[in-house]
Write a protein that holds these residues in place. Sequence first.
Motif, PDB file in Angstrom:
ATOM      1  N   TYR A   1      56.197  16.991   5.325  1.00  0.00           N
ATOM      2  CA  TYR A   1      55.146  17.545   6.082  1.00  0.00           C
ATOM      3  C   TYR A   1      53.866  16.716   5.602  1.00  0.00           C
ATOM      4  O   TYR A   1      53.730  15.677   4.625  1.00  0.00           O
ATOM      5  N   LYS A   2      52.930  16.785   6.568  1.00  0.00           N
ATOM      6  CA  LYS A   2      51.457  16.149   6.320  1.00  0.00           C
ATOM      7  C   LYS A   2      50.469  17.190   5.947  1.00  0.00           C
ATOM      8  O   LYS A   2      50.515  18.364   6.954  1.00  0.00           O
ATOM      9  N   LEU A   3      49.680  17.010   5.139  1.00  0.00           N
ATOM     10  CA  LEU A   3      48.338  17.924   4.934  1.00  0.00           C
ATOM     11  C   LEU A   3      47.195  17.521   5.715  1.00  0.00           C
ATOM     12  O   LEU A   3      46.027  17.139   5.250  1.00  0.00           O
ATOM     13  N   ASP A   4      47.353  17.315   6.980  1.00  0.00           N
ATOM     14  CA  ASP A   4      46.292  16.682   7.990  1.00  0.00           C
ATOM     15  C   ASP A   4      46.154  17.498   9.000  1.00  0.00           C
ATOM     16  O   ASP A   4      45.612  16.859  10.029  1.00  0.00           O
ATOM     17  N   PHE A   5      46.300  18.908   9.027  1.00  0.00           N
ATOM     18  CA  PHE A   5      46.163  19.747  10.508  1.00  0.00           C
ATOM     19  C   PHE A   5      44.421  19.419  10.645  1.00  0.00           C
ATOM     20  O   PHE A   5      43.648  19.828   9.906  1.00  0.00           O
ATOM     21  N   PRO A   6      44.283  19.305  11.985  1.00  0.00           N
ATOM     22  CA  PRO A   6      43.056  18.763  12.586  1.00  0.00           C
ATOM     23  C   PRO A   6      41.806  20.177  12.549  1.00  0.00           C
ATOM     24  O   PRO A   6      42.832  21.078  13.190  1.00  0.00           O
ATOM     25  N   ASN A   7      40.870  20.253  12.292  1.00  0.00           N
ATOM     26  CA  ASN A   7      40.150  21.433  12.301  1.00  0.00           C
ATOM     27  C   ASN A   7      39.371  21.356  13.652  1.00  0.00           C
ATOM     28  O   ASN A   7      38.668  22.381  14.082  1.00  0.00           O
ATOM     29  N   ARG A   8      39.497  20.507  14.663  1.00  0.00           N
ATOM     30  CA  ARG A   8      39.235  20.624  15.913  1.00  0.00           C
ATOM     31  C   ARG A   8      40.258  20.097  16.711  1.00  0.00           C
ATOM     32  O   ARG A   8      41.323  19.158  16.135  1.00  0.00           O
TER      33      ARG A   8
ATOM     34  N   VAL B   1      54.503  16.565  19.045  1.00  0.00           N
ATOM     35  CA  VAL B   1      55.109  17.301  17.930  1.00  0.00           C
ATOM     36  C   VAL B   1      54.926  16.884  16.636  1.00  0.00           C
ATOM     37  O   VAL B   1      55.205  15.649  16.429  1.00  0.00           O
ATOM     38  N   ASP B   2      54.725  17.770  15.677  1.00  0.00           N
ATOM     39  CA  ASP B   2      54.593  17.407  14.413  1.00  0.00           C
ATOM     40  C   ASP B   2      54.552  18.357  13.366  1.00  0.00           C
ATOM     41  O   ASP B   2      54.611  19.490  13.700  1.00  0.00           O
ATOM     42  N   ILE B   3      54.533  17.952  12.031  1.00  0.00           N
ATOM     43  CA  ILE B   3      54.760  18.877  10.996  1.00  0.00           C
ATOM     44  C   ILE B   3      53.346  18.964  10.036  1.00  0.00           C
ATOM     45  O   ILE B   3      53.415  18.013   9.270  1.00  0.00           O
ATOM     46  N   SER B   4      52.226  19.308  10.791  1.00  0.00           N
ATOM     47  CA  SER B   4      51.083  19.230  10.080  1.00  0.00           C
ATOM     48  C   SER B   4      50.392  20.571   9.607  1.00  0.00           C
ATOM     49  O   SER B   4      50.486  21.432  10.418  1.00  0.00           O
ATOM     50  N   ILE B   5      50.100  20.727   8.324  1.00  0.00           N
ATOM     51  CA  ILE B   5      49.656  21.852   7.823  1.00  0.00           C
ATOM     52  C   ILE B   5      48.221  21.612   7.226  1.00  0.00           C
ATOM     53  O   ILE B   5      47.757  20.616   6.906  1.00  0.00           O
TER      54      ILE B   5
ATOM     55  N   TYR C   1      51.066  26.162   9.138  1.00  0.00           N
ATOM     56  CA  TYR C   1      51.140  26.723   7.846  1.00  0.00           C
ATOM     57  C   TYR C   1      49.773  26.299   7.006  1.00  0.00           C
ATOM     58  O   TYR C   1      49.228  25.135   7.222  1.00  0.00           O
ATOM     59  N   VAL C   2      49.485  27.207   6.101  1.00  0.00           N
ATOM     60  CA  VAL C   2      48.222  26.884   5.225  1.00  0.00           C
ATOM     61  C   VAL C   2      48.664  26.602   3.780  1.00  0.00           C
ATOM     62  O   VAL C   2      49.321  27.755   3.235  1.00  0.00           O
ATOM     63  N   SER C   3      48.585  25.598   3.140  1.00  0.00           N
ATOM     64  CA  SER C   3      49.117  25.454   1.828  1.00  0.00           C
ATOM     65  C   SER C   3      47.870  25.778   0.681  1.00  0.00           C
ATOM     66  O   SER C   3      46.705  25.136   0.917  1.00  0.00           O
ATOM     67  N   VAL C   4      47.995  26.732  -0.246  1.00  0.00           N
ATOM     68  CA  VAL C   4      46.926  27.107  -0.996  1.00  0.00           C
ATOM     69  C   VAL C   4      47.510  27.055  -2.392  1.00  0.00           C
ATOM     70  O   VAL C   4      48.351  27.696  -2.789  1.00  0.00           O
TER      71      VAL C   4
END
Length: 594
Positions: free
Chosen positions: A413-420, A428-432, A528-531
């Motif tokens: 996965y990548k920790l790069d889900f865009p905020n806009r 299609v991607d696995i971006s969290i 998903y949100v990684s905390v």
Amino acid sequence: MPSGRQVSLSFYFYWVLCLFSVAFAGDPYVFYDWTVSYLTASPLGVKQQVIGIEGQFPGPILNVTTNWNVVVNVKNNLDEPFLLTWNGIQHRKNSWQDGVSGTNCPILAGWNWTYQFQVKDQIGSFFYFPSLNFQRTSGGYGGIIVNNRDVIPLPFGTPDGDITLFMSDWYIKSHKDLRKEVERGTDLGVPDGILFNGLGPYRYDQALVPDGIRYETINVEPGKTYRFRVHNVGIATSLNFRIQNHNLLLVETEGSYTVQQNYANMDIHVGQSFSFLVTMDQNASSDYYIVASSRFVNSSAWARATGVAILHYYNSQGPASGPLPDLPNEYDSYFSMNQARSIRWNVSAGAARPNPQGSFKYGDITVTEVFVILNRPAELIDGKWRTTLNGISYVAPSTPLKLAQQFNIPGVYKLDFPNRLMNRPAKVDISIINGTYKGFFEIIFQNNDTSVQSYHMDGYAFFVVGMDYGIWTENSRGTYNKWDGVARSTTQVFPGAWTAILVYLDNPGIWNLRAENLDSWYLGQELYVSVVNPEITDKTEIPLPENTIYCGILSSLQKGQAQRFKFSSAASLTKPSRTILVVLFLTMLGAFIR
């Protein structure tokens, strides 16, 4: 898999030791042993296959008290992988038990897996359901009641009874057929009916409801007050709930006590749960209708999408008759939104703790990050029908995100889900989301679809602070409720509108944020949100469970299906039970030494 009689003495000795430690722990344990299997039922008069738990459809109710430890051994007797998720249970520091594809490998057909979690500092009304393969359309759901401890008073008089109602839109087609249609881009269409507790409608209209359908009857006594816990466990339909000639006093929703207000009816959207106090104050000249009607649809074909159960006073003088109680005006676009805005948090009530619910002054906390999450109707991406959030359609990897994080596996996965929404084609991607531990997030859901959508976040209760029609802007914050916005885990977003939530990320783990509308979720509307707690010395998360199922890249770690101890659905251990356990322990110890 070996039977219990074939298990060695050392295995029993191990479990006795476990039970011995449980007996003297501070918080009680409850144990459940559930088999998930197909059943034959006819909720709408046509035989079909449904998913039951312990031979029940809907499944058993988990009735526990806050801070109790819950152990549920789930045996999968279906013909495909299975997971249960616990809608609204926060699993503090323990996302291993969340039961979604990002945290757990599936329980394969014929396997079993034991969930173990604590309902830590929670009270209220929740439910569980299958999270994989569109299975929720065939059932597999049940209720969760988390009671106050005795030392924490209810903010209302103790009800005379507690009643759970599951409302669901229902299709006669199997979940396998429905998911194929959704994959082809076919709209779910009008449901074949609306169920109450897995049963079809009372025959209120001979033209619409065929004869011979079993319906739900709720038996009550005059003058008494009952707590109705009402859940929309359906897949895509907002439902209006009402009881003929009876007021609904709203007192709780998804773990938060509310300001107590009377409603004639309540719009309950997919995935939402409410508690009402209903007083039996009528003269029982007849039975009364309990109704769930589809909302935000104008086609006459939806007339059959009405669920009707019966409220029966023991001294009732006849069956219910006449027209159903009226729906709100379908063309008043603000009715449902204004109703939702009227639901307020009871800031003076204690919940799982004695301090007031409003002691957390969320309106005074500085927001650290803002996400505007925009959804769109299904579209073709690389030749397949997909739904997106901010232009990204999530696809579950073969290795769950949480396991990939635990074992430091790159590339999952990548920790790069865009905020806009980004100015690029949908993909299609696995971006969290890389969530900041103890950060305060503002999330705005912008609904560009034509139907009401519900969104749910695992691991948390968030504050619903605003909603309106149109496009959200920075100026929209001027309309936010910064004092008593209700804290819950599922919120609706009306078509062409936005809803804003605030969430304090104090629960480490990887947490699912999803559309509750099952067609939208299945086609990719989740993330998903990684905390992660950055303090190395502060081990806040519960370690990897010993019974973890491995899959994907980690499949080689799976040693075969491990035997699980078979518990009965027992209550928490009492003092006599503890005494028996001590004797059993000493006996086993003697046998082991010999």
